[in-house]
Design an enzyme around this catalytic site. Structure first.
Site, PDB file in Angstrom:
ATOM      1  N   ALA A 250      -9.451 -77.973   5.834  1.00 42.09           N
ATOM      2  CA  ALA A 250     -10.126 -77.176   6.862  1.00 42.09           C
ATOM      3  C   ALA A 250      -9.168 -76.546   7.863  1.00 42.09           C
ATOM      4  O   ALA A 250      -9.590 -76.095   8.927  1.00 42.09           O
ATOM      5  CB  ALA A 250     -11.145 -78.041   7.601  1.00 42.09           C
ATOM      6  N   ALA A 251      -7.892 -76.464   7.514  1.00 38.70           N
ATOM      7  CA  ALA A 251      -6.903 -75.973   8.474  1.00 38.70           C
ATOM      8  C   ALA A 251      -7.228 -74.562   8.956  1.00 38.70           C
ATOM      9  O   ALA A 251      -7.157 -74.268  10.158  1.00 38.70           O
ATOM     10  CB  ALA A 251      -5.510 -76.014   7.857  1.00 38.70           C
ATOM     11  N   GLY A 252      -7.578 -73.681   8.034  1.00 38.42           N
ATOM     12  CA  GLY A 252      -7.902 -72.315   8.423  1.00 38.42           C
ATOM     13  C   GLY A 252      -9.159 -72.232   9.262  1.00 38.42           C
ATOM     14  O   GLY A 252      -9.261 -71.399  10.179  1.00 38.42           O
ATOM     15  N   ASP A 253     -10.125 -73.093   8.981  1.00 37.56           N
ATOM     16  CA  ASP A 253     -11.366 -73.093   9.758  1.00 37.56           C
ATOM     17  C   ASP A 253     -11.112 -73.567  11.185  1.00 37.56           C
ATOM     18  O   ASP A 253     -11.653 -73.005  12.142  1.00 37.56           O
ATOM     19  CB  ASP A 253     -12.401 -73.996   9.085  1.00 37.56           C
ATOM     20  CG  ASP A 253     -12.812 -73.480   7.715  1.00 37.56           C
ATOM     21  OD1 ASP A 253     -12.772 -72.255   7.512  1.00 37.56           O
ATOM     22  OD2 ASP A 253     -13.169 -74.300   6.855  1.00 37.56           O
TER      23      ASP A 253
END
Length: 307
Positions: A250-253
């Site tokens: 979920a890094a981009g989120d």
């Protein structure tokens, strides 16, 4: 009313932690299983809320145990759930995720009820758009719904932030309505035709978006940081913190949730990207999607160099 509207998907994530990602036809044993809440829209809404944002989340889930539980979970994070739609037409979305020992992942999504979020649902919440300041949207719900959300946001003068993931063709009339687009290297290449490996490549890809009418571009480049490009010709490199990553799911989120939260507080793009980068760097040190989202206090402590 809420300053930030997030329109997007909600999923249940089923994750297998494996030694190596399997090749076609290969079975990998010895996996460790984790079930958690996910979906790009939900991840970004939760991230923005935990990082201090005033968030309303419009989504669609199945009229099932998972869908009912998600509404309560979102509310517990302080998210406005008045536009949390439930349907009997499909089950709550599910994502099947594998993560290897290097924290790389591969993901397959069964969208389920996410496909039932409609343009008419967006029209029904026009009064909410009229009182908000920022729209954050991704591409895990039907494109006509994304387009209608963007159109309503533009009509009411919101800053529209599009995270073009999972990447898909975007109708050309949408681009001039975007305050900011936030692709990663792969998404930028697929949308612009420019292979993004370096900062100069990112600038070239950004120019394609500018030619389409987008106001600002942030291209995220994983551990290499991110590149901010503005229509006025400014280019800013934002480094990321060096951490021992265990799961990048979920890094981009988290990054996108951090960006819109900071923007809603009047921060500049550079300040917003710096805040988001730190939040994202914390998330990759933890397993899961929403489980990995840090609090505002954790990010501020990291920014102050106390972590």
């Amino acid at each position: 009313m809420s300053k930030i509207i997030v329109v997007g998907s909600s999923n249940i994530d089923m994750t297998a932690m494996v030694e190596t990602l399997p090749r076609p036809g290969e079975t990998i044993g010895g996996a460790r299983f984790i079930q958690a809440n996910g979906g790009k829209g939900a991840n970004q809404a939760v991230a923005a809320a935990r990082l201090g944002g005033d968030v309303m989340f419009a989504t669609c889930v199945g009229n099932d145990l998972n869908g009912k539980a998600l509404k309560d979970i979102f509310a517990a994070d302080g998210i406005n759930t008045k536009n949390h739609k439930m349907t009997d037409e499909a089950p709550t979305g599910t994502a099947l995720i594998m993560v290897d020992k290097y924290a790389e992942n591969c993901i397959a999504v069964a969208p389920g009820a996410n496909g039932c979020l409609t343009p008419e649902d967006m029209d029904a919440m026009e009064a909410d758009f009229a009182e908000a300041e920022i729209l954050l949207v991704q591409l895990e719900v039907p494109m006509p719904t994304v387009c209608r959300a963007v159109e309503l946001a533009a009509k009411h003068g919101l800053k529209v932030v599009l995270n073009p993931a999972p990447v898909a063709p975007i109708p050309e009339h949408i681009f001039p309505m975007l305050y900011l687009i936030t692709p990663n290297e792969t998404e930028a290449q697929k949308l612009t035709g420019v292979r993004v490996n370096t900062a100069d490549d990112a600038v070239a890809a950004a120019q394609v978006f500018f030619d389409k009418g987008v106001q600002n571009v942030i291209i995220t480049m994983g551990a290499s940081g991110s590149i901010i490009c503005t229509q006025g010709g400014e280019t800013i490199y934002v480094p990321t913190r060096k951490v021992d990553a265990v799961d990048t799911t979920a890094a981009g989120d988290v990054y996108n949730g951090g960006v819109v939260t900071a923007l809603s507080e009047g921060k500049s793009l550079e300040e917003a990207a710096g805040f988001a980068s730190v939040a994202s760097s914390i998330s990759v040190t933890r397993l899961g999607a929403q489980n990995s989202v840090p609090t505002r206090e954790e990010v501020m402590e990291a920014l102050c160099g106390k972590c």
